[in-house]
Design a protein around this motif. Structure first.
Motif, PDB file in Angstrom:
ATOM      1  N   GLU A 220       2.966 -62.811  10.188  1.00 52.15           N
ATOM      2  CA  GLU A 220       2.269 -63.704   9.255  1.00 52.15           C
ATOM      3  C   GLU A 220       1.680 -62.961   8.071  1.00 52.15           C
ATOM      4  O   GLU A 220       1.204 -63.586   7.140  1.00 52.15           O
ATOM      5  CB  GLU A 220       1.122 -64.434   9.988  1.00 52.15           C
ATOM      6  CG  GLU A 220       1.580 -65.432  11.004  1.00 52.15           C
ATOM      7  CD  GLU A 220       0.405 -66.119  11.672  1.00 52.15           C
ATOM      8  OE1 GLU A 220      -0.719 -66.065  11.137  1.00 52.15           O
ATOM      9  OE2 GLU A 220       0.617 -66.721  12.744  1.00 52.15           O
ATOM     10  N   ARG A 221       1.673 -61.620   8.093  1.00 46.72           N
ATOM     11  CA  ARG A 221       1.024 -60.816   7.063  1.00 46.72           C
ATOM     12  C   ARG A 221       2.040 -60.212   6.110  1.00 46.72           C
ATOM     13  O   ARG A 221       2.360 -59.062   6.195  1.00 46.72           O
ATOM     14  CB  ARG A 221       0.210 -59.686   7.685  1.00 46.72           C
ATOM     15  CG  ARG A 221      -1.000 -60.149   8.399  1.00 46.72           C
ATOM     16  CD  ARG A 221      -1.771 -59.007   8.965  1.00 46.72           C
ATOM     17  NE  ARG A 221      -1.156 -58.659  10.254  1.00 46.72           N
ATOM     18  CZ  ARG A 221      -0.962 -57.433  10.677  1.00 46.72           C
ATOM     19  NH1 ARG A 221      -1.302 -56.413   9.967  1.00 46.72           N
ATOM     20  NH2 ARG A 221      -0.406 -57.207  11.843  1.00 46.72           N
TER      21      ARG A 221
ATOM     22  N   TYR B 265     -12.208 -53.988  12.415  1.00 54.57           N
ATOM     23  CA  TYR B 265     -11.658 -55.037  11.555  1.00 54.57           C
ATOM     24  C   TYR B 265     -10.163 -55.211  11.792  1.00 54.57           C
ATOM     25  O   TYR B 265      -9.673 -56.325  12.001  1.00 54.57           O
ATOM     26  CB  TYR B 265     -11.919 -54.721  10.073  1.00 54.57           C
ATOM     27  CG  TYR B 265     -11.029 -55.524   9.161  1.00 54.57           C
ATOM     28  CD1 TYR B 265     -11.294 -56.858   8.896  1.00 54.57           C
ATOM     29  CD2 TYR B 265      -9.891 -54.955   8.604  1.00 54.57           C
ATOM     30  CE1 TYR B 265     -10.448 -57.606   8.095  1.00 54.57           C
ATOM     31  CE2 TYR B 265      -9.043 -55.689   7.799  1.00 54.57           C
ATOM     32  CZ  TYR B 265      -9.324 -57.016   7.544  1.00 54.57           C
ATOM     33  OH  TYR B 265      -8.477 -57.754   6.767  1.00 54.57           O
TER      34      TYR B 265
ATOM     35  N   VAL C  42      -9.311 -56.811  15.217  1.00 54.29           N
ATOM     36  CA  VAL C  42      -9.587 -58.249  15.258  1.00 54.29           C
ATOM     37  C   VAL C  42      -8.636 -59.001  14.331  1.00 54.29           C
ATOM     38  O   VAL C  42      -8.108 -60.058  14.688  1.00 54.29           O
ATOM     39  CB  VAL C  42     -11.066 -58.532  14.909  1.00 54.29           C
ATOM     40  CG1 VAL C  42     -11.319 -60.023  14.777  1.00 54.29           C
ATOM     41  CG2 VAL C  42     -11.980 -57.916  15.960  1.00 54.29           C
ATOM     42  N   ARG C  43      -8.374 -58.446  13.151  1.00 49.81           N
ATOM     43  CA  ARG C  43      -7.440 -59.090  12.226  1.00 49.81           C
ATOM     44  C   ARG C  43      -6.077 -59.257  12.878  1.00 49.81           C
ATOM     45  O   ARG C  43      -5.463 -60.323  12.793  1.00 49.81           O
ATOM     46  CB  ARG C  43      -7.294 -58.277  10.953  1.00 49.81           C
ATOM     47  CG  ARG C  43      -6.370 -58.970   9.930  1.00 49.81           C
ATOM     48  CD  ARG C  43      -5.816 -58.069   8.899  1.00 49.81           C
ATOM     49  NE  ARG C  43      -4.894 -57.106   9.509  1.00 49.81           N
ATOM     50  CZ  ARG C  43      -4.327 -56.120   8.828  1.00 49.81           C
ATOM     51  NH1 ARG C  43      -4.597 -55.955   7.552  1.00 49.81           N
ATOM     52  NH2 ARG C  43      -3.498 -55.295   9.429  1.00 49.81           N
ATOM     53  N   ASP C  44      -5.593 -58.209  13.535  1.00 45.57           N
ATOM     54  CA  ASP C  44      -4.272 -58.256  14.139  1.00 45.57           C
ATOM     55  C   ASP C  44      -4.198 -59.273  15.277  1.00 45.57           C
ATOM     56  O   ASP C  44      -3.137 -59.827  15.553  1.00 45.57           O
ATOM     57  CB  ASP C  44      -3.846 -56.869  14.614  1.00 45.57           C
ATOM     58  CG  ASP C  44      -3.609 -55.913  13.440  1.00 45.57           C
ATOM     59  OD1 ASP C  44      -3.567 -56.378  12.277  1.00 45.57           O
ATOM     60  OD2 ASP C  44      -3.487 -54.696  13.699  1.00 45.57           O
ATOM     61  N   GLU C  45      -5.336 -59.531  15.935  1.00 50.45           N
ATOM     62  CA  GLU C  45      -5.371 -60.566  16.976  1.00 50.45           C
ATOM     63  C   GLU C  45      -5.194 -61.956  16.370  1.00 50.45           C
ATOM     64  O   GLU C  45      -4.556 -62.820  16.957  1.00 50.45           O
ATOM     65  CB  GLU C  45      -6.703 -60.527  17.724  1.00 50.45           C
ATOM     66  CG  GLU C  45      -6.883 -59.337  18.632  1.00 50.45           C
ATOM     67  CD  GLU C  45      -8.303 -59.272  19.192  1.00 50.45           C
ATOM     68  OE1 GLU C  45      -9.071 -60.270  19.114  1.00 50.45           O
ATOM     69  OE2 GLU C  45      -8.672 -58.194  19.706  1.00 50.45           O
ATOM     70  N   HIS C  46      -5.776 -62.164  15.209  1.00 54.08           N
ATOM     71  CA  HIS C  46      -5.766 -63.482  14.580  1.00 54.08           C
ATOM     72  C   HIS C  46      -4.610 -63.697  13.612  1.00 54.08           C
ATOM     73  O   HIS C  46      -4.235 -64.839  13.338  1.00 54.08           O
ATOM     74  CB  HIS C  46      -7.099 -63.737  13.854  1.00 54.08           C
ATOM     75  CG  HIS C  46      -8.242 -63.874  14.804  1.00 54.08           C
ATOM     76  ND1 HIS C  46      -8.584 -65.066  15.384  1.00 54.08           N
ATOM     77  CD2 HIS C  46      -9.109 -62.955  15.296  1.00 54.08           C
ATOM     78  CE1 HIS C  46      -9.632 -64.883  16.181  1.00 54.08           C
ATOM     79  NE2 HIS C  46      -9.962 -63.599  16.147  1.00 54.08           N
ATOM     80  N   TYR C  47      -4.087 -62.624  13.057  1.00 53.13           N
ATOM     81  CA  TYR C  47      -2.990 -62.692  12.099  1.00 53.13           C
ATOM     82  C   TYR C  47      -1.890 -61.749  12.550  1.00 53.13           C
ATOM     83  O   TYR C  47      -1.861 -60.582  12.156  1.00 53.13           O
ATOM     84  CB  TYR C  47      -3.457 -62.282  10.688  1.00 53.13           C
ATOM     85  CG  TYR C  47      -4.467 -63.222  10.087  1.00 53.13           C
ATOM     86  CD1 TYR C  47      -4.065 -64.341   9.370  1.00 53.13           C
ATOM     87  CD2 TYR C  47      -5.835 -62.967  10.211  1.00 53.13           C
ATOM     88  CE1 TYR C  47      -5.003 -65.196   8.799  1.00 53.13           C
ATOM     89  CE2 TYR C  47      -6.765 -63.808   9.645  1.00 53.13           C
ATOM     90  CZ  TYR C  47      -6.353 -64.930   8.955  1.00 53.13           C
ATOM     91  OH  TYR C  47      -7.277 -65.756   8.398  1.00 53.13           O
ATOM     92  N   PRO C  48      -0.957 -62.246  13.383  1.00 51.91           N
ATOM     93  CA  PRO C  48       0.142 -61.383  13.835  1.00 51.91           C
ATOM     94  C   PRO C  48       0.912 -60.816  12.653  1.00 51.91           C
ATOM     95  O   PRO C  48       0.938 -61.392  11.561  1.00 51.91           O
ATOM     96  CB  PRO C  48       1.017 -62.333  14.649  1.00 51.91           C
ATOM     97  CG  PRO C  48       0.118 -63.485  15.022  1.00 51.91           C
ATOM     98  CD  PRO C  48      -0.890 -63.592  13.918  1.00 51.91           C
TER      99      PRO C  48
END
Length: 132
Positions: free
Chosen positions: A130-131, A118, A121-127
């Protein structure tokens, strides 16, 4: 009503755990505008934390504009953080994720494996920028 779970070994301060759990419940639609949070006394009885810790968490949520304290009545949710895509058992994204979790478990993945996948994949989609 929300039930707080405090992990004293997590390294996260108790008041921030309470803040995060309230926000999480709001995002999932478990807490909606008008809902009353448990009183500080109720939280203390259930979790054995200091009442000032609970009050600090509630003040933080109030500063964020998510709840409002009403003297003599309690603390009430004032905003919604949920979206149609994530709240409720019948939400489309939740159903997809539930199916995916079922497949992951059937394929022998443990909780740590699922978490690692998780976060990758999250880090690929949400740099990271942005978090926050």
């Amino acid at each position: 009503m929300i039930e707080f779970r405090i992990d004293r070994r997590s390294g996260v301060s108790t008041y921030m755990q309470i803040v995060h759990q309230v926000k999480h419940a709001m995002r999932l639609g478990l807490l909606t505008p008008g809902d009353r949070l448990p009183s500080a006394r109720e939280v203390v009885e259930a979790t054995a934390v200091n009442p000032n810790t609970v009050l600090k968490a509630y003040r933080e949520l109030e500063r964020d504009g998510l709840v409002q304290g009403r003297r003599g009545l309690g603390t009430f949710v004032t905003k919604s953080l949920s979206s149609e895509a994530t709240s409720g058992d019948d939400a489309p994204l939740r159903q997809e994720l539930t199916g995916w979790m079922g497949h992951a478990r059937e394929d022998g993945l443990g909780v740590e494996d699922v978490d690692a996948l998780y976060f990758a994949v999250r880090d690929e989609h949400y740099p990271a920028e942005e978090r926050s």
